[in-house]
Design an enzyme around this catalytic site. Structure first.
Site, mmCIF file in Angstrom:
data_model
loop_
_atom_site.group_PDB
_atom_site.id
_atom_site.type_symbol
_atom_site.label_atom_id
_atom_site.label_comp_id
_atom_site.label_asym_id
_atom_site.label_seq_id
_atom_site.Cartn_x
_atom_site.Cartn_y
_atom_site.Cartn_z
ATOM 1 N N HIS A 214 0.713 -1.066 -0.073
ATOM 2 C CA HIS A 214 0.255 0.022 0.137
ATOM 3 C C HIS A 214 0.681 0.991 0.005
ATOM 4 O O HIS A 214 0.167 2.539 -0.196
ATOM 5 C CB HIS A 214 -0.935 0.357 1.434
ATOM 6 C CG HIS A 214 -0.452 0.461 2.323
ATOM 7 N ND1 HIS A 214 -0.546 -1.155 3.492
ATOM 8 C CD2 HIS A 214 0.103 1.325 3.176
ATOM 9 C CE1 HIS A 214 0.558 -0.168 4.531
ATOM 10 N NE2 HIS A 214 0.578 0.706 4.369
ATOM 11 N N ASP A 247 0.099 -7.871 1.304
ATOM 12 C CA ASP A 247 0.460 -6.409 1.258
ATOM 13 C C ASP A 247 2.599 -5.947 1.141
ATOM 14 O O ASP A 247 2.684 -5.607 2.508
ATOM 15 C CB ASP A 247 0.097 -5.974 2.462
ATOM 16 C CG ASP A 247 -0.050 -4.385 2.994
ATOM 17 O OD1 ASP A 247 0.427 -3.493 1.907
ATOM 18 O OD2 ASP A 247 0.142 -3.822 3.741
ATOM 19 N N SER A 329 4.828 2.547 8.201
ATOM 20 C CA SER A 329 4.216 1.434 7.183
ATOM 21 C C SER A 329 5.859 1.353 6.004
ATOM 22 O O SER A 329 6.181 1.888 5.392
ATOM 23 C CB SER A 329 3.208 1.886 6.429
ATOM 24 O OG SER A 329 2.447 1.836 6.470
#
Length: 486
Positions: A214, A247, A329
């Site tokens: 992402h 992911d 992230s």
């Protein structure tokens, strides 16, 4: 659980407390320090809480192999999913329906473009620090020199300070000093300018950087991608491969330097609850930030949406209380020796972010993809450019449940719920069976089963415990494979 990926507001510093009544008069010094916070584009997720859809769709849940629809709504647990992932997938904001429910989180959604700048725009922010002078009783760590009649200074200086102090191996400072040069701040933007900021780390000497899918999703199809090292050197990069289900993504630096130092990969299977952790990332755009904590849980079922509502990612995560915020992230989660044990991917948060701003932040519940799984995925992406998923070949319900993962009566799009000749079929599983364990892992829902399956590789043999007609059965199953996300 829900996920958070971004935020632009920075909470003001608290007002300075009054000095003690018996202390000398104190003066408050305040200084405003400029900083940059990522716009609503941080791959960590949207500020608004959004629960996974799908509750009530008991008969058409997707095959655990892919592509499963977003998980169902869960009781409100707080914020939305963002920084990459509320629990459901990454980000700090607990989505509006981010309750744990069956033990997994709500999906995150990408934020809407702001003022034409897109999610990738950076918004200037000011960090305010309040410094308060006050009385201090007693001496700490030093000795006052004896006063003399001449009124000479009683100040005593340390023999070593700052950079002269040697940090012993294993200390947080030593680990951070060794790991920071091998981490990067990633800026990704689509051709239309939408994007965000995240983190990555050096995987090998060829210039491959591992991060979250992402984080770079906006740059996959013709977008712009850069990676900046702590020394300020910035490199253009390209996406080598990305896996929406896991992911995980791998990018490669263009004109990579020859002195790259890959971070050492640890063994996430050996991690124990209570082990120390160190997280590195760019929370709210503040690059090269180091935070610490412990492993607070293992094998935490986490689900997250890719923001489009069509596909979801699942993991059996490492849970940590190290502070993780939008922008962390894709960054490394390290053990006390500096080995990478996970990829920071999601955070659970309250609905208003804890600051009354609508932006989620850390409340001590962060989630990382175990490095053993991420390493396998990254190597597949480098070799083939496509992810490979393990599967059982059966569709399971994604409804909230605490009893297990039930094989549906009908598959996706009217297909067979159990693939003829597939792994589940060969193992004797049938529609209506409720899977309660995979090896020694308790399965309480469909998303939990998918996350556990994806910790394995195709060809692995597993033991499935299931219930049929009120009776418990076990069967051996060899996992099949599926290539790609589509």
């Amino acid at each position: 659980m829900s996920t958070e990926n971004e935020g632009t507001a920075v909470p003001p510093a608290p007002s300075a407390p009054p000095p003690p009544a018996d202390a000398p008069a104190a003066s408050a010094l305040q200084g405003a320090h400029p900083g940059a916070a990522p716009a609503a584009g941080d791959p960590y997720g949207p500020p608004a809480a959004q629960a996974h859809q799908g509750a009530g769709e008991s008969s058409s849940a997707p095959d655990p192999s892919w592509p499963p629809p977003p998980p169902p709504s869960t009781p409100a647990y707080g914020g939305d999913g963002a920084a990459g992932h509320g629990v459901a997938g990454h980000g700090a904001a607990g989505q509006g329906g981010g309750g744990w429910g069956a033990g997994w989180g709500a999906a995150h959604q990408q934020p809407a473009p702001k003022n034409g700048r897109g999610r990738g725009g950076l918004v200037a922010a000011v960090l305010v620090a309040a410094l308060v002078a006050g009385g201090l009783g007693g001496g700490l760590g030093y000795t006052l020199a004896e006063e003399n009649d001449s009124g000479g200074s009683t100040t005593v200086s340390s023999s070593t300070s700052g950079g002269n102090v040697k940090r012993d191996p294993g200390t947080v400072a030593a680990v951070a000093a060794a790991a920071l040069p091998s981490t990067v701040t990633i800026e990704a933007a689509s051709s239309s300018g939408e994007g965000g900021t995240g983190t990555g780390f050096v995987f090998d000497k060829q210039g491959h950087i591992v991060t979250n899918n992402h984080v770079v999703a906006d740059a996959v199809d013709g977008g712009n991608l850069t990676a900046t090292f702590p020394n300020g050197k910035k490199y253009d990069a390209e996406v080598v491969g990305n896996a929406q289900g896991y992911d995980v993504a791998v990018i490669k630096l263009k004109n990579a330097p020859s002195d790259l130092k890959p971070l050492t990969l640890g063994n996430s299977d050996d991690v124990a609850v209570g082990d120390s952790t160190i997280a590195i990332g760019a929370p709210f755009g503040l690059s090269n930030t180091v935070t610490t904590g412990i492993i607070s849980a293992k094998n935490r079922p986490v689900a997250s949406s890719d923001g489009s509502g069509s596909k979801a990612s699942y993991m059996s995560a490492l849970q940590t209380d190290a502070s993780i915020n939008p922008g962390n992230s894709g960054g490394p989660l390290l053990d006390a020796q500096g080995n990478v044990i996970g990829i920071n991917s999601a955070i659970q948060s309250t609905s208003n972010g804890g600051f009354g701003t609508g932006q989620a932040g850390s409340i001590g519940l962060g989630f990382a993809i175990p490095i053993n799984q991420a390493k396998y995925v990254a190597q597949e992406l480098i070799e083939t450019g496509k992810p490979v998923y393990a599967k059982i070949g059966a569709s399971v319900s994604l409804e909230d449940s605490t009893n297990g993962a039930q094989i549906t009566e009908q598959g996706v799009g009217g297909t067979e719920p159990v693939d003829p000749g597939g792994p589940a079929d060969k193992a004797g599983l049938k529609p209506g069976d409720v899977i309660t364990k995979l090896d020694d892992r308790v399965i309480d829902s469909g998303p939990t089963l998918i996350g556990e399956i994806w910790t394995h590789k195709p060809g692995d043999e597993v033991t499935i415990t299931y219930e049929r007609g009120g009776k418990e059965h076990t069967t051996e199953l060899t996992l099949g494979s599926r290539v790609g996300d589509s």
